[in-house]
Design an enzyme around this catalytic site. Structure first.
Site, PDB file in Angstrom:
ATOM      1  N   SER A 165      37.785  27.177 -32.869  1.00  0.00           N
ATOM      2  CA  SER A 165      36.578  27.978 -32.645  1.00  0.00           C
ATOM      3  C   SER A 165      36.146  28.624 -33.957  1.00  0.00           C
ATOM      4  CB  SER A 165      36.889  29.068 -31.612  1.00  0.00           C
ATOM      5  OG  SER A 165      35.840  30.001 -31.574  1.00  0.00           O
ATOM      6  N   TYR A 178      41.758  36.136 -28.828  1.00  0.00           N
ATOM      7  CA  TYR A 178      41.158  34.797 -28.914  1.00  0.00           C
ATOM      8  C   TYR A 178      41.047  34.365 -30.381  1.00  0.00           C
ATOM      9  CZ  TYR A 178      37.770  31.082 -27.628  1.00  0.00           C
ATOM     10  OH  TYR A 178      37.111  29.889 -27.430  1.00  0.00           O
TER      11      TYR A 178
HETATM   12  P1  NAD Z   1      35.483  26.140 -19.765  1.00  0.00           P
HETATM   13  O1  NAD Z   1      36.010  27.426 -19.249  1.00  0.00           O
HETATM   14  O2  NAD Z   1      34.187  25.604 -19.269  1.00  0.00           O
HETATM   15  O3  NAD Z   1      36.590  25.000 -19.569  1.00  0.00           O
HETATM   16  C1  NAD Z   1      37.959  25.219 -19.705  1.00  0.00           C
HETATM   17  C2  NAD Z   1      38.660  24.327 -18.703  1.00  0.00           C
HETATM   18  O4  NAD Z   1      40.064  24.487 -18.898  1.00  0.00           O
HETATM   19  C3  NAD Z   1      38.362  24.688 -17.241  1.00  0.00           C
HETATM   20  O5  NAD Z   1      37.976  23.547 -16.497  1.00  0.00           O
HETATM   21  C4  NAD Z   1      39.675  25.259 -16.730  1.00  0.00           C
HETATM   22  O6  NAD Z   1      39.918  24.985 -15.356  1.00  0.00           O
HETATM   23  C5  NAD Z   1      40.680  24.551 -17.623  1.00  0.00           C
HETATM   24  N1  NAD Z   1      41.937  25.302 -17.745  1.00  0.00           N
HETATM   25  C6  NAD Z   1      42.095  26.645 -17.850  1.00  0.00           C
HETATM   26  N2  NAD Z   1      43.388  26.950 -17.891  1.00  0.00           N
HETATM   27  C7  NAD Z   1      44.073  25.790 -17.822  1.00  0.00           C
HETATM   28  C8  NAD Z   1      45.445  25.464 -17.807  1.00  0.00           C
HETATM   29  N3  NAD Z   1      46.389  26.404 -17.882  1.00  0.00           N
HETATM   30  N4  NAD Z   1      45.793  24.161 -17.717  1.00  0.00           N
HETATM   31  C9  NAD Z   1      44.841  23.188 -17.627  1.00  0.00           C
HETATM   32  N5  NAD Z   1      43.529  23.431 -17.623  1.00  0.00           N
HETATM   33  C10 NAD Z   1      43.143  24.718 -17.721  1.00  0.00           C
HETATM   34  O7  NAD Z   1      35.472  26.314 -21.348  1.00  0.00           O
HETATM   35  P2  NAD Z   1      34.708  25.519 -22.473  1.00  0.00           P
HETATM   36  O8  NAD Z   1      33.640  26.392 -22.992  1.00  0.00           O
HETATM   37  O9  NAD Z   1      34.400  24.142 -22.047  1.00  0.00           O
HETATM   38  O10 NAD Z   1      35.842  25.500 -23.600  1.00  0.00           O
HETATM   39  C11 NAD Z   1      36.619  24.372 -23.913  1.00  0.00           C
HETATM   40  C12 NAD Z   1      37.343  24.644 -25.232  1.00  0.00           C
HETATM   41  O11 NAD Z   1      36.396  24.901 -26.262  1.00  0.00           O
HETATM   42  C13 NAD Z   1      38.254  25.861 -25.182  1.00  0.00           C
HETATM   43  O12 NAD Z   1      39.400  25.612 -25.954  1.00  0.00           O
HETATM   44  C14 NAD Z   1      37.433  26.929 -25.842  1.00  0.00           C
HETATM   45  O13 NAD Z   1      38.228  27.931 -26.378  1.00  0.00           O
HETATM   46  C15 NAD Z   1      36.720  26.127 -26.895  1.00  0.00           C
HETATM   47  N6  NAD Z   1      35.499  26.726 -27.424  1.00  0.00           N
HETATM   48  C16 NAD Z   1      34.445  27.053 -26.617  1.00  0.00           C
HETATM   49  C17 NAD Z   1      33.313  27.597 -27.210  1.00  0.00           C
HETATM   50  C18 NAD Z   1      32.124  27.976 -26.394  1.00  0.00           C
HETATM   51  O14 NAD Z   1      31.143  28.490 -26.965  1.00  0.00           O
HETATM   52  N7  NAD Z   1      32.128  27.726 -25.106  1.00  0.00           N
HETATM   53  C19 NAD Z   1      33.238  27.826 -28.571  1.00  0.00           C
HETATM   54  C20 NAD Z   1      34.327  27.486 -29.340  1.00  0.00           C
HETATM   55  C21 NAD Z   1      35.444  26.939 -28.769  1.00  0.00           C
END
Ligand code: NAD
Length: 282
Positions: A165, A178
């Site tokens: 991130s 985070y």
């Molecule tokens: P999201 O919450 O939409 O998806 C996360 C998924 O992970 C969910 O489907 C959830 O059920 C699953 N999950 C949670 N805990 C779990 C576990 N213990 N075991 C298995 N699955 C599990 O989030 P997102 O925005 O799609 O984020 C995906 C990745 O991208 C994450 O690592 C997040 O930190 C990173 N990220 C997101 C952003 C953003 O702006 N959304 C920015 C930078 C990085």
């Protein structure tokens, strides 16, 4: 994209957190390039929905698999199921991760105006919330890698892609757990890339900038009005391209890092952020 320009047709890719917003977008992009997908998620129904949509839309094989990235045993069961249904695993995307309100401060700064009540500051954070965020992002990357990379090392072929991130380079205000956890993902990416380098298994990461998803909506949009919060405005102003990213914007960099286009690239973290990381604000 089905002309196999990336040379990944038929390859098997595991995406943890594949039922989430970014996981779904990546899964669709990779399916369009001809890959077979194992959508791994703690929420089986999320994973199944994504897998069914992909199979219908792109005609590639896709399965939903339930596993908790913090439970090695459940990951091993998932690996067995994926082998039975799809065969050897070529790529692993460590996508499960996220932040929590319990590890988020209310205030950006401690000032004379709020020092009489420190509950909205660092001192009001719940250690348990901190631990959960750290575990999900760091251990949740480490454990699936232990389970799924083992066969890559033995076959001397494979690529791991971690999802970091923006906050990994410079911590963002309010979200110390985070930020620290994603920073540790970058460090681990480099460490593992070196450790695996002689066995032809590459390890890289992407660092998404700001994408409006379930986990950050509460910080970026006002719950009642749906207007940008002050923080949302700051982010847009700090992003030279002037907008949030679309999850689909991550597909190209992901395909590059998984495919042989990047076959001499290991141990890097690529920002996909509309210029946020490059901009000092002046
Ligand atoms: P999201 O919450 O939409 O998806 C996360 C998924 O992970 C969910 O489907 C959830 O059920 C699953 N999950 C949670 N805990 C779990 C576990 N213990 N075991 C298995 N699955 C599990 O989030 P997102 O925005 O799609 O984020 C995906 C990745 O991208 C994450 O690592 C997040 O930190 C990173 N990220 C997101 C952003 C953003 O702006 N959304 C920015 C930078 C990085």
């Amino acid at each position: 994209m089905n002309n196999d320009q990336f040379g990944v047709k038929g390859k098997v890719c595991v995406i943890t957190g594949g039922g989430g917003v970014i996981g779904t977008a990546l899964a669709k992009g990779l399916a369009a390039a001809g890959m077979q997908l194992a959508i791994v998620d703690i929420q089986k129904s999320f994973a199944d929905t994504v897998a069914e949509t992909i199979a219908k839309e792109f005609g590639t094989q896709a399965i939903g698999v339930e596993a908790n990235v913090l439970d090695k045993n459940s990951l091993q069961l998932a690996q067995k199921e994926i082998h039975e249904k799809l065969g050897n695993i070529d790529f692993l995307i460590n996508g499960a991760g996220g932040n929590s309100p319990k590890a988020t401060t209310k205030n950006e700064w401690i000032t004379d105006a709020n020092v009489s009540d420190l509950s909205g500051s660092f001192f009001g954070l719940e250690v348990d919330g901190f631990k959960k965020v750290f575990d999900l992002n760091f251990l949740g990357t480490l454990l699936p890698t232990m389970v799924f990379a083992d066969e890559m090392i033995k076959r001397k072929a494979g690529v791991i892609l971690n999802i970091s991130s923006m906050n990994s380079f410079h911590p963002l205000t309010k979200i110390p757990a985070y930020s620290a956890a994603k920073s540790s993902v970058n460090n681990f990416t480099e460490w593992l890339a070196v450790h695996f380098a002689k066995m032809n298994v590459r390890v890289n990461a992407i660092a998404p900038g700001f994408f409006l998803t379930n986990q950050n909506r509460f910080l970026l949009l006002d719950e009642k009005t749906n207007e940008l919060t002050e923080r949302g405005h700051k982010i847009i102003n700090g992003t030279p391209m002037g907008k949030f990213g679309e999850p689909e914007d991550l597909i190209g960099t992901t395909l590059y890092l998984l495919s042989d286009l990047s076959k001499f690239v290991t141990g890097i973290v690529i920002p996909v952020d509309g210029g946020f990381n490059a901009y000092s604000g002046v």
